[in-house]
Design a protein around this motif. Structure first.
Motif, mmCIF file in Angstrom:
data_model
loop_
_atom_site.group_PDB
_atom_site.id
_atom_site.type_symbol
_atom_site.label_atom_id
_atom_site.label_comp_id
_atom_site.label_asym_id
_atom_site.label_seq_id
_atom_site.Cartn_x
_atom_site.Cartn_y
_atom_site.Cartn_z
ATOM 1 N N VAL A 45 0.848 -1.187 0.000
ATOM 2 C CA VAL A 45 0.000 0.000 0.000
ATOM 3 C C VAL A 45 0.885 1.239 0.000
ATOM 4 C CG1 VAL A 45 -1.837 1.271 1.162
ATOM 5 C CG2 VAL A 45 -1.801 -1.232 1.258
ATOM 6 N N CYS A 46 0.894 1.947 -1.100
ATOM 7 C CA CYS A 46 1.563 3.237 -1.267
ATOM 8 C C CYS A 46 2.993 3.244 -0.696
ATOM 9 C CB CYS A 46 0.694 4.345 -0.663
ATOM 10 S SG CYS A 46 1.020 5.980 -1.371
ATOM 11 N N TYR A 47 3.217 3.865 0.470
ATOM 12 C CA TYR A 47 4.568 4.043 1.006
ATOM 13 C C TYR A 47 5.280 2.711 1.232
ATOM 14 C CZ TYR A 47 8.200 6.403 3.801
ATOM 15 O OH TYR A 47 9.391 6.905 4.285
ATOM 16 N N ASP A 48 4.530 1.635 1.454
ATOM 17 C CA ASP A 48 5.136 0.298 1.562
ATOM 18 C C ASP A 48 6.082 0.025 0.400
ATOM 19 O OD1 ASP A 48 3.957 -0.787 3.886
ATOM 20 O OD2 ASP A 48 2.219 -1.521 2.780
ATOM 21 N N ASN A 49 5.680 0.477 -0.773
ATOM 22 C CA ASN A 49 6.383 0.098 -1.990
ATOM 23 C C ASN A 49 7.724 0.807 -2.155
ATOM 24 O OD1 ASN A 49 4.176 -1.643 -3.048
ATOM 25 N ND2 ASN A 49 3.057 0.285 -2.978
ATOM 26 N N HIS A 50 8.033 1.709 -1.243
ATOM 27 C CA HIS A 50 9.342 2.371 -1.228
ATOM 28 C C HIS A 50 10.382 1.555 -0.479
ATOM 29 C CE1 HIS A 50 7.923 6.602 -2.453
ATOM 30 N NE2 HIS A 50 6.871 5.800 -2.540
ATOM 31 N N PHE A 51 9.990 0.411 0.071
ATOM 32 C CA PHE A 51 10.878 -0.420 0.879
ATOM 33 C C PHE A 51 11.167 -1.722 0.121
ATOM 34 C CE2 PHE A 51 8.916 2.566 3.648
ATOM 35 C CZ PHE A 51 9.893 2.882 4.577
ATOM 36 N N SER A 64 -2.511 2.761 -4.043
ATOM 37 C CA SER A 64 -1.671 3.902 -3.688
ATOM 38 C C SER A 64 -2.361 5.234 -3.906
ATOM 39 C CB SER A 64 -0.377 3.864 -4.511
ATOM 40 O OG SER A 64 0.328 2.660 -4.290
ATOM 41 N N LEU A 65 -1.707 6.278 -3.405
ATOM 42 C CA LEU A 65 -2.048 7.658 -3.716
ATOM 43 C C LEU A 65 -0.763 8.408 -4.031
ATOM 44 C CD1 LEU A 65 -3.495 10.353 -3.898
ATOM 45 C CD2 LEU A 65 -3.588 10.428 -1.402
ATOM 46 N N TYR A 66 -0.611 8.797 -5.276
ATOM 47 C CA TYR A 66 0.484 9.679 -5.686
ATOM 48 C C TYR A 66 -0.126 10.933 -6.287
ATOM 49 C CZ TYR A 66 3.766 6.118 -4.535
ATOM 50 O OH TYR A 66 4.495 5.215 -3.813
ATOM 51 N N GLY A 67 0.328 12.087 -5.788
ATOM 52 C CA GLY A 67 -0.217 13.355 -6.225
ATOM 53 C C GLY A 67 0.640 14.016 -7.278
ATOM 54 N N THR A 68 0.193 15.179 -7.685
ATOM 55 C CA THR A 68 0.990 15.998 -8.587
ATOM 56 C C THR A 68 2.207 16.513 -7.816
ATOM 57 O OG1 THR A 68 -0.413 17.880 -8.015
ATOM 58 C CG2 THR A 68 -0.990 16.643 -9.992
ATOM 59 N N GLY A 69 3.179 17.049 -8.500
ATOM 60 C CA GLY A 69 4.417 17.454 -7.838
ATOM 61 C C GLY A 69 5.345 16.263 -7.683
ATOM 62 N N ASP A 70 5.908 16.100 -6.481
ATOM 63 C CA ASP A 70 6.866 15.016 -6.246
ATOM 64 C C ASP A 70 6.259 13.646 -6.508
ATOM 65 O OD1 ASP A 70 8.863 16.765 -5.588
ATOM 66 O OD2 ASP A 70 8.691 16.488 -3.418
ATOM 67 N N GLY A 71 4.937 13.514 -6.321
ATOM 68 C CA GLY A 71 4.296 12.226 -6.543
ATOM 69 C C GLY A 71 4.440 11.726 -7.964
ATOM 70 N N ILE A 72 4.489 12.634 -8.922
ATOM 71 C CA ILE A 72 4.657 12.226 -10.316
ATOM 72 C C ILE A 72 5.995 11.524 -10.501
ATOM 73 C CG2 ILE A 72 4.920 13.086 -12.674
ATOM 74 C CD1 ILE A 72 2.926 15.291 -11.965
ATOM 75 N N ARG A 73 7.042 12.108 -9.934
ATOM 76 C CA ARG A 73 8.382 11.518 -10.050
ATOM 77 C C ARG A 73 8.453 10.188 -9.298
ATOM 78 N NH1 ARG A 73 12.043 11.104 -6.526
ATOM 79 N NH2 ARG A 73 11.035 12.624 -5.144
ATOM 80 N N GLU A 74 7.905 10.158 -8.085
ATOM 81 C CA GLU A 74 7.967 8.924 -7.296
ATOM 82 C C GLU A 74 7.240 7.782 -8.000
ATOM 83 O OE1 GLU A 74 6.379 9.914 -3.504
ATOM 84 O OE2 GLU A 74 8.190 10.972 -2.848
ATOM 85 N N ARG A 75 6.047 8.068 -8.493
ATOM 86 C CA ARG A 75 5.277 7.035 -9.192
ATOM 87 C C ARG A 75 6.038 6.492 -10.394
ATOM 88 N NH1 ARG A 75 3.984 6.956 -13.715
ATOM 89 N NH2 ARG A 75 2.405 5.621 -14.635
ATOM 90 N N THR A 82 9.217 6.322 -10.876
ATOM 91 C CA THR A 82 10.498 5.666 -10.582
ATOM 92 C C THR A 82 10.333 4.436 -9.703
ATOM 93 O OG1 THR A 82 10.873 7.213 -8.750
ATOM 94 C CG2 THR A 82 11.858 7.766 -10.866
ATOM 95 N N VAL A 83 9.497 4.530 -8.668
ATOM 96 C CA VAL A 83 9.370 3.426 -7.705
ATOM 97 C C VAL A 83 8.829 2.164 -8.369
ATOM 98 C CG1 VAL A 83 8.100 2.632 -5.670
ATOM 99 C CG2 VAL A 83 9.164 4.898 -5.676
ATOM 100 N N TYR A 84 7.778 2.281 -9.160
ATOM 101 C CA TYR A 84 7.077 1.076 -9.629
ATOM 102 C C TYR A 84 7.783 0.365 -10.776
ATOM 103 C CZ TYR A 84 3.909 2.441 -6.100
ATOM 104 O OH TYR A 84 3.409 2.751 -4.864
ATOM 105 N N PRO A 85 8.254 1.059 -11.797
ATOM 106 C CA PRO A 85 9.088 0.356 -12.768
ATOM 107 C C PRO A 85 10.382 -0.145 -12.141
ATOM 108 C CG PRO A 85 9.012 2.705 -13.261
ATOM 109 C CD PRO A 85 7.973 2.444 -12.224
ATOM 110 N N GLY A 86 10.840 0.555 -11.093
ATOM 111 C CA GLY A 86 12.031 0.081 -10.382
ATOM 112 C C GLY A 86 11.808 -1.260 -9.711
#
Length: 237
Positions: free
Chosen positions: A141-147, A166-177, A179-183
């Motif tokens: 769930v969302c932040y879990d996926n950063h680990f 998950s919830l990813y917003g505009t701004g930094d969320g665009i970059r995180e989404r 990078t994290v998931y294809p990563g």
């Protein structure tokens, strides 16, 4: 198996309205031939932390809460994320998975709570992995996926597909989404299915782009950044 990733604009703290919207997306996924649809974080309430903390009536009692019956009867397997009552004073942020027959398959509670979530929710401990159609799935769930440990252990346990509400917003969320998931797909060799919010979502604006990535990180399907919708892709065992 064909799987759908959903993006939803929630009505704040309105479970009946969000159930109706989720059902429409589940029907769309089923019509596109999907056997499973993954919804975003806090599917039925929206990301409304203050409202959820103040009103235990917004918490699901358990996996058999009758307010979940419409989604359980959608004729497609669903992964729906809710505030779920626990044995303690705080609810969990939990993804409930149901089969197309309405059977409760598994529950996964968010382990890594983000920011103010730590004040109002209990962290989960179990993994909630499951098998459907001969394919083994993991959940985050969302932040879990950063680990990386979460998804790395899932791959080591034989999982083939990782489902992320998950919830990813505009701004930094665009970059995180982006990078994290294809990563995750590249590093751990998993299919990754991301359900996200689009439009107003608590203090944020969801950036949409619900998506599916293949092992290795190639993008298989992606929604736009503005329309409640589903996208589908084939995953293999």
């Amino acid at each position: 198996m064909k799987i759908a990733a959903a993006q939803l604009t929630c009505v704040p703290a309105d479970i009946p309205a969000n159930t109706e919207r989720s059902l429409a997306l589940a029907a769309e996924a089923r019509e596109q031939g999907a056997e499973l649809v993954v919804f975003p974080e806090f599917t039925l309430t929206g990301y409304e932390l203050a409202a959820i903390a103040a009103d235990p009536g917004l918490w699901m009692a358990d996996a058999d809460d009758p307010r979940l019956d419409p989604l359980r009867s959608a004729g497609i397997a669903v992964a729906v994320n809710v505030a779920l009552r626990t044995g303690g004073p705080l609810p969990a942020i939990a993804t409930l998975v149901y089969g197309a027959d309405g059977r409760h398959v598994t529950t996964y509670a968010k382990q890594h709570l983000y920011g103010h979530e730590q004040d109002g929710f209990a962290a989960g401990e179990g993994q909630g992995r499951f098998e459907l159609g001969g394919i083994r799935f993991s959940l985050g769930v969302c932040y879990d996926n950063h680990f990386a440990q979460l998804t790395g252990s899932a791959a080591a346990d034989g999982c083939r597909v990782h489902l992320a509400s998950s919830l990813y917003g505009t701004g930094d969320g665009i970059r995180e989404r982006a990078t994290v998931y294809p990563g995750i797909a590249e590093e751990h060799g998993l299919y990754v299915v991301l359900g996200n919010h689009v439009g107003p979502a608590g203090p944020w604006t969801g950036c949409g782009r619900a998506a599916v990535w293949a092992p290795g990180g190639a993008l298989l399907a992606e929604a736009d950044d503005r329309t409640p919708s589903v996208v589908t892709a084939e995953v293999g065992a």
